[in-house]
Motif scaffolding. Structure first.
Motif, PDB file in Angstrom:
ATOM      1  N   UNK A 132       0.835  -1.204   0.000  1.00 23.50           N
ATOM      2  CA  UNK A 132       0.000   0.000   0.000  1.00 23.50           C
ATOM      3  C   UNK A 132       0.871   1.254   0.000  1.00 23.50           C
ATOM      4  N   UNK A 133       1.961   1.238   0.779  1.00 27.65           N
ATOM      5  CA  UNK A 133       2.859   2.387   0.815  1.00 27.65           C
ATOM      6  C   UNK A 133       3.490   2.625  -0.551  1.00 27.65           C
ATOM      7  N   UNK A 134       3.962   1.558  -1.183  1.00 33.42           N
ATOM      8  CA  UNK A 134       4.584   1.682  -2.507  1.00 33.42           C
ATOM      9  C   UNK A 134       3.572   2.222  -3.517  1.00 33.42           C
ATOM     10  N   UNK A 135       2.346   1.709  -3.457  1.00 30.06           N
ATOM     11  CA  UNK A 135       1.312   2.188  -4.376  1.00 30.06           C
ATOM     12  C   UNK A 135       1.015   3.662  -4.148  1.00 30.06           C
ATOM     13  N   UNK A 136       0.921   4.056  -2.888  1.00 35.13           N
ATOM     14  CA  UNK A 136       0.593   5.443  -2.569  1.00 35.13           C
ATOM     15  C   UNK A 136       1.700   6.407  -2.981  1.00 35.13           C
ATOM     16  N   UNK A 137       2.948   5.934  -2.914  1.00 35.58           N
ATOM     17  CA  UNK A 137       4.075   6.801  -3.270  1.00 35.58           C
ATOM     18  C   UNK A 137       4.264   6.902  -4.776  1.00 35.58           C
ATOM     19  N   UNK A 138       3.647   5.988  -5.521  1.00 33.19           N
ATOM     20  CA  UNK A 138       3.754   6.032  -6.983  1.00 33.19           C
ATOM     21  C   UNK A 138       5.188   5.860  -7.442  1.00 33.19           C
ATOM     22  N   UNK A 162      12.341  -7.290   1.658  1.00 36.00           N
ATOM     23  CA  UNK A 162      11.819  -7.336   0.284  1.00 36.00           C
ATOM     24  C   UNK A 162      11.316  -5.962  -0.143  1.00 36.00           C
ATOM     25  N   UNK A 163      10.642  -5.259   0.770  1.00 36.03           N
ATOM     26  CA  UNK A 163      10.073  -3.953   0.431  1.00 36.03           C
ATOM     27  C   UNK A 163      11.148  -2.918   0.135  1.00 36.03           C
ATOM     28  N   UNK A 164      12.302  -3.033   0.771  1.00 37.77           N
ATOM     29  CA  UNK A 164      13.358  -2.042   0.564  1.00 37.77           C
ATOM     30  C   UNK A 164      13.791  -1.949  -0.897  1.00 37.77           C
ATOM     31  N   UNK A 165      13.707  -3.032  -1.619  1.00 36.77           N
ATOM     32  CA  UNK A 165      14.109  -3.006  -3.026  1.00 36.77           C
ATOM     33  C   UNK A 165      13.154  -2.167  -3.862  1.00 36.77           C
ATOM     34  N   UNK A 166      11.959  -1.914  -3.337  1.00 37.99           N
ATOM     35  CA  UNK A 166      10.979  -1.084  -4.044  1.00 37.99           C
ATOM     36  C   UNK A 166      10.867   0.315  -3.451  1.00 37.99           C
ATOM     37  N   UNK A 167      11.388   0.487  -2.253  1.00 37.85           N
ATOM     38  CA  UNK A 167      11.264   1.776  -1.570  1.00 37.85           C
ATOM     39  C   UNK A 167      12.466   2.683  -1.783  1.00 37.85           C
ATOM     40  N   UNK A 168      13.658   2.093  -1.899  1.00 33.38           N
ATOM     41  CA  UNK A 168      14.876   2.889  -2.011  1.00 33.38           C
ATOM     42  C   UNK A 168      15.095   3.403  -3.432  1.00 33.38           C
ATOM     43  N   UNK A 169      15.511   4.665  -3.518  1.00 33.75           N
ATOM     44  CA  UNK A 169      15.909   5.215  -4.791  1.00 33.75           C
ATOM     45  C   UNK A 169      17.268   4.677  -5.204  1.00 33.75           C
ATOM     46  N   UNK A 170      17.732   5.006  -6.400  1.00 32.35           N
ATOM     47  CA  UNK A 170      18.999   4.473  -6.909  1.00 32.35           C
ATOM     48  C   UNK A 170      20.186   4.730  -5.982  1.00 32.35           C
ATOM     49  N   UNK A 171      20.219   5.872  -5.322  1.00 33.51           N
ATOM     50  CA  UNK A 171      21.307   6.204  -4.409  1.00 33.51           C
ATOM     51  C   UNK A 171      20.843   6.207  -2.959  1.00 33.51           C
ATOM     52  N   UNK A 172      19.701   5.584  -2.701  1.00 36.94           N
ATOM     53  CA  UNK A 172      19.149   5.593  -1.354  1.00 36.94           C
ATOM     54  C   UNK A 172      19.860   4.641  -0.415  1.00 36.94           C
ATOM     55  N   UNK A 173      19.694   4.867   0.890  1.00 36.36           N
ATOM     56  CA  UNK A 173      20.326   4.016   1.894  1.00 36.36           C
ATOM     57  C   UNK A 173      19.309   3.614   2.954  1.00 36.36           C
TER      58      UNK A 173
END
Length: 290
Positions: A132-138, A162-173
């Motif tokens: 739901x968070x990933x969907x809401x963040x688009x 598992x969610x971190x792979x969808x939440x982090x940006x390319x240079x995110x930590x």
């Protein structure tokens, strides 16, 4: 911090809701004890460590941060004050989120822009909550994902990993701090040895910890503060298991620290954890996408 009491359970997933319920039960006590500005663990160990691990990332223009298990919003407010342009602060406990909302509102009068912080309910053990968070963040991703002093309270880490792979940006930590697995959640006992120096006649104190179990330690009930009204659950993970769940999801280790108290933190109580200056109290790590 007293040693946890092991509890019988063959399935940690069964303990997800009891673990969360305990934090709801002690929410008001926790908030009153930690306060708006944090306790010694925050000021002496966590905050300096997070500054080192996150400082340059928070300084990036437009930095977006996700604060997991925000509690009373201490880290969310810190992230906003340290440069994050937007902070999504989450917790699985509605009681904690109410306390966080109050603290955020109070901080608005102290120079922290409360409009930067959005509070939402999210249970880190529930994959659907992350979906739901990933969907809401688009298409938006996070530059920083923080889990401060929370992973040892969480029954399962796989949904988060598992969610971190969808939440982090390319240079995110992703940065996390936990009670040190060797010296705390293992159930290590504290030993105090009083010895007279034969040369000077002065009484000296030698402190040590005895670790009897480390690789396999069942979930246990314990307390963060001696007089809290209810015990919460601790989930011990040896370091290879703690990090391994994120490695398997495709993250790599970027930095590792073991913060410890110093002589400046000495307390009158001989058994205080702050007096064990040679043994780290926390384990902190930073990860990024491979």
């Amino acid at each position: 911090m007293p040693s946890p009491d092991p509890i019988p359970s063959s399935n940690e997933a069964d303990l997800r809701q009891p673990a969360l319920a305990a934090w709801t039960a002690i929410a008001s006590y926790w908030d009153a004890t930690i306060g708006a500005g944090g306790n010694k663990y925050w000021t002496r160990l966590q905050e300096p460590c997070l500054t080192r691990l996150l400082g340059t990332h928070l300084a990036r223009p437009g930095c977006r941060a996700l604060d997991l298990a925000t509690g009373n919003g201490l880290c969310a407010r810190w992230l906003a004050a340290r440069g994050a342009a937007a902070v999504v602060a989450t917790d699985g406990s509605g009681a904690m989120l109410k306390l966080a909302a109050r603290r955020v509102a109070e901080d608005c009068g102290l120079g922290v822009d409360g409009d930067k912080i959005v509070l939402r309910r999210l249970d880190v053990t529930e994959p659907a909550d992350f979906d739901k968070l990933v969907d809401d963040e688009g298409s938006q991703r996070f530059d920083v994902v923080l889990a401060n002093m929370a992973l040892m309270d969480v029954a399962t880490l796989e949904p988060l990993a598992v969610a971190l792979t969808r939440l982090l940006g390319p240079d995110g930590v992703f940065v996390a701090t936990v009670l040190h697995p060797v010296f705390f959640t293992s159930g290590a006992s504290r030993n105090i040895d009083l010895r007279f120096d034969p040369a000077t006649g002065e009484l000296g104190v030698v402190r040590a910890k005895v670790v009897r179990d480390y690789l396999f330690v069942p979930p246990a009930k314990g307390v963060a503060f001696v007089d809290q009204p209810e015990r919460q659950l601790y989930f011990h993970r040896p370091i290879h298991e703690l990090l391994g769940v994120f490695f398997r999801a495709g993250l790599v280790l970027d930095a590792l620290e073991e913060p410890a108290f110093t002589a400046a933190d000495h307390e009158a109580r001989l058994e205080s954890s702050a007096n064990y200056t040679q043994l780290p109290a926390l384990l902190a790590f930073r990860m990024r996408l491979a």
